[in-house]
Design a protein around this motif. Structure first.
Motif, PDB file in Angstrom:
ATOM      1  N   ASP A 141       0.826  -1.212   0.000  1.00  0.00           N
ATOM      2  CA  ASP A 141       0.000   0.000   0.000  1.00  0.00           C
ATOM      3  C   ASP A 141       0.859   1.261   0.000  1.00  0.00           C
ATOM      4  N   SER A 142       1.849   1.309   0.891  1.00  0.00           N
ATOM      5  CA  SER A 142       2.712   2.496   0.942  1.00  0.00           C
ATOM      6  C   SER A 142       3.562   2.610  -0.317  1.00  0.00           C
ATOM      7  N   PHE A 144       2.786   1.468  -3.296  1.00  0.00           N
ATOM      8  CA  PHE A 144       1.894   1.782  -4.406  1.00  0.00           C
ATOM      9  C   PHE A 144       1.645   3.286  -4.497  1.00  0.00           C
ATOM     10  N   GLU A 145       1.289   3.904  -3.391  1.00  0.00           N
ATOM     11  CA  GLU A 145       0.952   5.329  -3.416  1.00  0.00           C
ATOM     12  C   GLU A 145       2.176   6.179  -3.760  1.00  0.00           C
ATOM     13  N   THR A 217     -12.519   2.163  -4.435  1.00  0.00           N
ATOM     14  CA  THR A 217     -11.138   1.991  -3.993  1.00  0.00           C
ATOM     15  C   THR A 217     -10.818   0.501  -3.920  1.00  0.00           C
ATOM     16  N   HIS A 218      -9.630   0.172  -3.410  1.00  0.00           N
ATOM     17  CA  HIS A 218      -9.237  -1.232  -3.293  1.00  0.00           C
ATOM     18  C   HIS A 218      -9.867  -1.922  -2.086  1.00  0.00           C
ATOM     19  N   GLU A 219     -10.679  -1.217  -1.320  1.00  0.00           N
ATOM     20  CA  GLU A 219     -11.419  -1.854  -0.241  1.00  0.00           C
ATOM     21  C   GLU A 219     -12.346  -2.907  -0.838  1.00  0.00           C
ATOM     22  N   THR A 256      -3.697   8.957  -7.567  1.00  0.00           N
ATOM     23  CA  THR A 256      -3.950   7.901  -6.584  1.00  0.00           C
ATOM     24  C   THR A 256      -5.430   7.812  -6.212  1.00  0.00           C
TER      25      THR A 256
END
Length: 275
Positions: A141-142, A144-145, A217-219, A256
């Motif tokens: 996640d970190s 990716f952003e 989102t990816h949720e 993003t």
């Protein structure tokens, strides 16, 4: 019964590593549908995707193995509700913020449905600028952003125009199955622009995909992966190439904040080659 799939495909469909799947087999909460007597390879049925999602989600939220066993073993709706409700109350007592997870937990009580629309797509070779790294799944996640911002800024500066191209990602299966693998973000290479420092120019090979669009989102994207993987294995021939994603709807000022993700599951071509 659905289709039997390899442990690798099942790992991607459920976001559980091979190691986790072997462990859950050993302790008796998620046993393979079939084990090859000659090779020892484990095969799972697509009908087991929901159980795997329940196990992964509740384990991430601290539910004990005995409670998960009880949840999966009972057919009594009241008993299942009692187990889930008790755990939710314990979570709320520990952290107020866990109230946000209630909706996701309720969703797990419904089975994975076949996706409303899956597109079969042939992607030709594509010249791209990319940034890649070998990372652990916990870091994605970190990474990716930060990488998406770096890549979009580099392309906008080099091309000297407003950034509008759709970014994408390519993910090795090992990232899903072993929790460690190569992740790459890419954007179609701008014409007549010098390659920025720290960015690689490469050509993505042609490939055939089954494509499902995950909205938002990816949720909850694991549910879309499960649905697409089920469709690909029950209706098509799943290939062993990397997974590709395309990120749709992000504004130029902040790519993003995309609004949809195209998940591209590799398949073998079903069209004959040209003569």
């Amino acid at each position: 019964m659905g289709a039997q799939v390899s442990i690798g495909d099942f790992s991607i469909m459920t976001s559980l590593s091979r190691k986790a799947l072997r462990h859950y087999h050993d302790i008796g909460i998620l046993e393979p549908a079939h084990i090859d007597s000659h090779t020892g390879y484990r095969f799972y049925d697509t009908s087991q995707v929901d159980h795997a999602h329940i196990i992964r989600r509740f384990r991430s939220l601290g539910m004990s193995i005995p409670d998960i066993k009880a949840l999966l073993s009972t057919e009594d709706a009241a008993s299942r509700t009692e187990i889930i409700t008790t755990h939710l109350e314990q979570m709320e007592a520990q952290l107020q913020q866990t109230r946000d997870t209630v909706g996701a937990l309720r969703e797990l009580l419904a089975p994975v449905r076949a996706p409303a629309h899956v597109e079969l797509r042939h992607e030709p070779p594509l010249a791209v600028w990319s940034i890649g790294a070998t990372i652990e799944i916990a870091e994605i996640d970190s990474w990716f952003e930060a990488t998406m911002r770096t890549l979009s800024d580099a392309v906008e500066t080099a091309a000297d125009v407003g950034f509008s191209a759709v970014l994408g990602g390519v993910y090795d299966r090992a990232l899903f199955t072993e929790s460690l693998g190569t992740a790459t973000l890419f954007v179609p290479a701008p014409q007549f622009a010098a390659i920025p420092e720290g960015v690689r120019a490469e050509v993505l090979p042609q490939a055939d995909f089954a494509v499902l669009t995950h909205i938002g989102t990816h949720e909850g994207i694991d549910r879309s992966y499960g649905a697409l993987g089920t469709y690909a294995n029950e209706h098509l021939i799943s290939a062993q190439g990397p997974i590709r994603e395309h990120y749709i709807g992000g504004p130029p000022s902040d790519p993003t904040k995309f609004t949809a993700t195209e998940i591209c599951w590799p398949i073998f071509s079903t069209t004959p080659p040209p003569e």
